[in-house]
Motif scaffolding. Sequence first.
Motif, mmCIF file in Angstrom:
data_model
loop_
_atom_site.group_PDB
_atom_site.id
_atom_site.type_symbol
_atom_site.label_atom_id
_atom_site.label_comp_id
_atom_site.label_asym_id
_atom_site.label_seq_id
_atom_site.Cartn_x
_atom_site.Cartn_y
_atom_site.Cartn_z
ATOM 1 N N LYS A 157 -4.849 1.895 56.043
ATOM 2 C CA LYS A 157 -6.038 1.340 56.715
ATOM 3 C C LYS A 157 -5.708 0.715 58.074
ATOM 4 N N VAL A 158 -4.437 0.792 58.448
ATOM 5 C CA VAL A 158 -4.011 0.229 59.744
ATOM 6 C C VAL A 158 -3.637 1.405 60.643
ATOM 7 N N VAL A 159 -4.230 1.405 61.860
ATOM 8 C CA VAL A 159 -4.028 2.561 62.727
ATOM 9 C C VAL A 159 -3.245 2.196 63.976
ATOM 10 N N LYS A 160 -2.689 3.238 64.579
ATOM 11 C CA LYS A 160 -1.959 3.086 65.845
ATOM 12 C C LYS A 160 -2.915 3.508 66.963
ATOM 13 N N ILE A 161 -3.027 2.683 67.972
ATOM 14 C CA ILE A 161 -3.964 2.980 69.063
ATOM 15 C C ILE A 161 -3.169 3.166 70.355
ATOM 16 N N TYR A 162 -3.438 4.267 71.050
ATOM 17 C CA TYR A 162 -2.750 4.526 72.314
ATOM 18 C C TYR A 162 -3.776 4.615 73.430
ATOM 19 N N GLY A 163 -3.469 3.955 74.559
ATOM 20 C CA GLY A 163 -4.436 3.980 75.650
ATOM 21 C C GLY A 163 -3.769 3.692 76.981
ATOM 22 N N ALA A 164 -4.410 2.818 77.787
ATOM 23 C CA ALA A 164 -3.906 2.536 79.128
ATOM 24 C C ALA A 164 -2.758 1.537 79.058
ATOM 25 N N GLY A 165 -2.018 1.455 80.147
ATOM 26 C CA GLY A 165 -0.891 0.527 80.217
ATOM 27 C C GLY A 165 0.373 1.288 80.520
ATOM 28 N N GLY A 166 1.465 0.795 79.990
ATOM 29 C CA GLY A 166 2.727 1.488 80.188
ATOM 30 C C GLY A 166 3.577 0.874 81.274
ATOM 31 N N LEU A 167 2.976 -0.079 81.997
ATOM 32 C CA LEU A 167 3.777 -0.778 82.991
ATOM 33 C C LEU A 167 4.624 -1.824 82.274
ATOM 34 N N ARG A 168 5.490 -2.453 83.043
ATOM 35 C CA ARG A 168 6.365 -3.458 82.452
ATOM 36 C C ARG A 168 5.534 -4.549 81.766
ATOM 37 N N GLN A 169 5.904 -4.879 80.551
ATOM 38 C CA GLN A 169 5.244 -5.905 79.762
ATOM 39 C C GLN A 169 3.769 -5.630 79.537
ATOM 40 N N MET A 170 3.344 -4.392 79.787
ATOM 41 C CA MET A 170 1.961 -4.012 79.475
ATOM 42 C C MET A 170 2.024 -2.735 78.669
ATOM 43 N N GLU A 171 2.319 -2.902 77.394
ATOM 44 C CA GLU A 171 2.493 -1.739 76.536
ATOM 45 C C GLU A 171 1.182 -0.968 76.434
ATOM 46 N N SER A 172 1.303 0.342 76.297
ATOM 47 C CA SER A 172 0.104 1.181 76.268
ATOM 48 C C SER A 172 -0.344 1.457 74.842
ATOM 49 N N TYR A 173 0.052 0.568 73.909
ATOM 50 C CA TYR A 173 -0.330 0.803 72.520
ATOM 51 C C TYR A 173 -0.688 -0.511 71.860
ATOM 52 N N GLN A 174 -1.493 -0.440 70.827
ATOM 53 C CA GLN A 174 -1.754 -1.603 69.998
ATOM 54 C C GLN A 174 -2.141 -1.122 68.604
ATOM 55 N N SER A 175 -2.646 -2.026 67.769
ATOM 56 C CA SER A 175 -2.959 -1.673 66.388
ATOM 57 C C SER A 175 -4.445 -1.863 66.141
ATOM 58 N N GLY A 176 -4.912 -1.330 65.029
ATOM 59 C CA GLY A 176 -6.312 -1.501 64.674
ATOM 60 C C GLY A 176 -6.476 -1.387 63.168
ATOM 61 N N ILE A 177 -7.617 -1.865 62.675
ATOM 62 C CA ILE A 177 -7.853 -1.753 61.234
ATOM 63 C C ILE A 177 -9.168 -1.027 60.972
ATOM 64 N N LEU A 178 -9.122 -0.139 60.009
ATOM 65 C CA LEU A 178 -10.316 0.618 59.617
ATOM 66 C C LEU A 178 -11.198 -0.249 58.738
ATOM 67 N N VAL A 179 -12.494 -0.358 59.099
ATOM 68 C CA VAL A 179 -13.377 -1.246 58.336
ATOM 69 C C VAL A 179 -14.620 -0.547 57.808
ATOM 70 N N SER A 180 -14.696 0.776 57.943
ATOM 71 C CA SER A 180 -15.860 1.449 57.360
ATOM 72 C C SER A 180 -15.498 2.888 57.034
ATOM 73 N N PRO A 181 -16.217 3.467 56.097
ATOM 74 C CA PRO A 181 -15.965 4.886 55.785
ATOM 75 C C PRO A 181 -16.373 5.799 56.929
ATOM 76 N N GLN A 182 -17.160 5.273 57.872
ATOM 77 C CA GLN A 182 -17.553 6.081 59.033
ATOM 78 C C GLN A 182 -16.488 6.057 60.133
ATOM 79 N N GLY A 183 -15.368 5.406 59.855
ATOM 80 C CA GLY A 183 -14.273 5.418 60.824
ATOM 81 C C GLY A 183 -14.336 4.327 61.858
ATOM 82 N N HIS A 184 -15.015 3.237 61.550
ATOM 83 C CA HIS A 184 -15.016 2.110 62.487
ATOM 84 C C HIS A 184 -13.664 1.391 62.459
ATOM 85 N N VAL A 185 -13.167 1.116 63.640
ATOM 86 C CA VAL A 185 -11.865 0.433 63.774
ATOM 87 C C VAL A 185 -12.073 -0.860 64.550
#
Lengths: 681, 364
Positions: free
Chosen positions: B47-75
Amino acid sequence: MSAGFRRAARLAVLCWAIASLASAVARDSAPVVDDVALAEQRALAAAVDHVAEAVVQIRTIGGLEQVDDTVLAQGPTTGVVVRSDGYIVSSSFNFAQRPSSILVRLPDGSQAPAEIVGRDENLMLVLLKVETDDPLPVPSSRPLEEIRVGQRVAAVGRTFVAERVNTSVGVVSALGRMHGRVLQTDAKVSAANYGGPLVDLSGRVLGVLTPMAPGMTGAAGESSEVAGAEYYDSGIAFAAPWEHVLAVLPRWIEAGDLQRGVLGVGLKDGPAHATPPEVTSIWPRSPAAEAGWKQGDVIIAVDDQPVVSQTQLRTAVVPKYAGDRLRVTLRRGAGDQAKELNTEITLAAELPPFQQAFLGVLPERPAVADAETEDPPAGVVVRAVWPESPAAAAGVKVGDRVTAVGETEISTTASAVTALTSQYAGVDIELTVVRDDEPLTLQLTTEDLPTEVLASDQLGRQPQGDEADANAANREFAEVKLPQFSQAARVLAPAKTTTKPGLLLWLGTTDVDANREFAESWQTLMDRDQFVLAVAEPRDESGWTGDDLEFLSRMLPVLASQYGVDPRRAVIGGEGKAGQLAAALALQSRGQLAGAATLAAPLPRTLTLRDNAPGAPLALLMIATQNSPFSMLIDRDAQRLQQAGYPVSQASRRGSAARDGRLDNTVQELIARWLDGLDRI
Amino acid sequence: MTNNRKRHAPLLNRCSALAITLLLAALSARPATGATASPLIRDVQRKVVKIYGAGGLRQMESYQSGILVSPQGHVVTALSYVLDTDDVAVVLDDGRKFSVEFVGSDPVLELAVLQLQLGEQEVDWFDLEDAAPAVPGEPVLAVSNLYGIAAGDEPASIMQGVVTAVAPLAARRGAFQANYRGEVYVVDAHANNPGAAGGALVDWQGRLLGVLGKELKSRVTGAWLNYAVPVDAWAESVEAIMAGRAASSSSGLELAPDEPTTLASLGLVLVPNLLACTPPFVDGIVPASPASDAGLKPDDLIVFVEGEPTVSCSDVVAALARIDRRDGARLAVLRDGELVDVVVAAPTETDETAPSDAPADEEQ
């Protein structure tokens, strides 16, 4: 009360643990995991709940915002009740900012002002006292011998919210850390629980959490209250044993501060865990000196516990406090000659300040010209013998050439000074002199540097040319300026210099004419005693301020190189406020000056006095005005300076003699003679 | 308190006999090792997902985490620069990768709701109705992709610890300012590291306790804070966003009173506020003001305002601002080493007609 508390705590914990297990078993809908670990942690939570009422929140108000490089948090901190009548122990870290007020939130929720009773420098703890009518709850203690590495513990603080404690969980990860002083835990420890207890599964206290720097004992900064705080939450944390705190408490309350204890010895170089504790040097008047220890002694036991390495010696000594008495067994001598000695030694809080050894010789000053033309024979020729000095007692005579001090050969005055800086006052030393081309060995015992100012004829004049007086009338002022500074110094030099001159940098006024007149009044003396007089102007008309310090300290090397000044006779002087600044500069800038002469000037109140340094010893001449309110302050400062190892010559003058910017003749004469005698060895 | 325990002791003893029996039964029935934990943890990791998006500069990682909270795929995840791109991708523990739709965000909680483009696929999810509150000392697990260790079909990392405290979030001012001021679970695991924001804090039954927040330093301890925002604080708002309404969260936001109390309205002058924590000493009292009527004196040190500790002049000003001036103010001061309670009455009618900050208003 304590026993009841303990019993109740154990029972409660047991019940809680079992009840929680029971409920865990009863719950069958959700997946149940790791029952034992879970139950243990729940039990710990219950133990924490129980110790909680003895854990108080402390708030400090005022003080520094930063200590060393650590920015201090403003949040509340934690303490543990150690005695029901209002004594509370906390970590020194929590008081590093030297707060102006301290408030403790008592278990009933009320606030009480607290005072610091004292600090424990070994364990980095602070003892507080609050006034309370109701007895405070004291937690029970887990005996030291029952503490096991690996046992579960909780680190407890009361920072985030006043009403509830915060907990982190871990195990005891080591015992006897930091040379036998503290326990180690892997629980997360930070400002959130410094000063709080480390407790076991039954709520008994193992120790008080406090940061410590895992480094070498005695290393610079190790005694700082914030040392080790950078390891917060790292899994390396320390707790001062509660049993130890309880044992030392009566003494702590009585003594106030519990200070670290020192022996006063230097040990043989090498890795501490593999090198035997062999004494290589003994600080004068230190506990070791008083116990009769000698160079070359090897420490083989402390309090009947054998000691093989320096690490073991530290572990035996570091947990002790100043004033503690130790039984130390030494091995003296080698091979068949070796014998064991039992000594008693009382640890000191600090060592007496360094005082340079004094022989009592006024050396002849090498002629400036001769130095280039021919090599003078090695050694220091005696120009005069200081009356009633060790040299006088040993029969040193004018004209003797000193060629060795102890085993160190002497070529110049500078090398003699270097040889003496490694010696202390009060040591027996062999002086080798050449008299009538015959080497001669004299025995003497060094003394502290003298404070009396000799009469002119005792100082051993060097022959001077006749032209001196003739040129005196038309000698010229030089103006020395520095880039970036609007101020200048007017300089008068002796009419003729055959040897390196001394330097008197006088803090004058903004009135250039007055400065000139002042300087001119010194002409006879500067010719006789061979010194350059520089009169500096303050930047501002209102007089000398701390802003002028930089100008003065930059001016000194310029004058020194321009006039080829003898560094052992370079001094600064001034009257009143200027004198205060002169003393401050001399005491703060080590090595630039050999002395400071002050008139009617107590030390600046803000000055932190450091002990006199072996490398660049400083002498002071403090002249007070009779019946002036400053006299008493000056007397007290002179005593302080003397205790810090500075030779202070004191004199008093009648009335304020500074008329028309001039000084009384006798005052001038005194300063000149004091200056002339400063190159004594 | 001791009495209380004694009174309960016999009962508890009886209970313990029963409990020991149960305990023995339990221990023999199942292996008491961490092995039993793994089905639960696998369940949580789904129920814990990996999220990839913007960032990638120093000390600004381009990833974070998320949690699934509905069967419709809400994170539910942290509202951060990582989401500042149209190319946000979410990868599940089994390696399935989804593009997402940005559903909405709550600027106070700094949470965002994304929805996975599931199509016909199904996911595991945390039921917010099932979420549990945590108490201090409770053993917990932090589940997130901190440091981006997990990739592809690798599940999120877990860390174990206990809830250290349940306390209001007091973040240091500056770069890491947090808008949320409500209660958080402080934990003793290093849960909040780069990439952890948006991860789950769960109990040992796999129930969701909270969402891991962004990296913050605590104003209280000066140290990095490891914390999660409790489900209670955000469930309603997230459900509103999921239902297509605006975020409803106001929890943790302080509502300023209409007429906040000021130093001037009390007739109080503090020492010049030169440092970040200048101790709040009273410098002067305006004659015939509420402060003078209450008996406040120069050199009093104000240590509490309405029971709230005040360490600095700024604290006093801030604490007063939360009180409506028509309510008066309860202060505690340190005077000659004694703690003295002082009640400052609301300004009188004449003062109220001139609620400006002019203390020299002394019309007779």
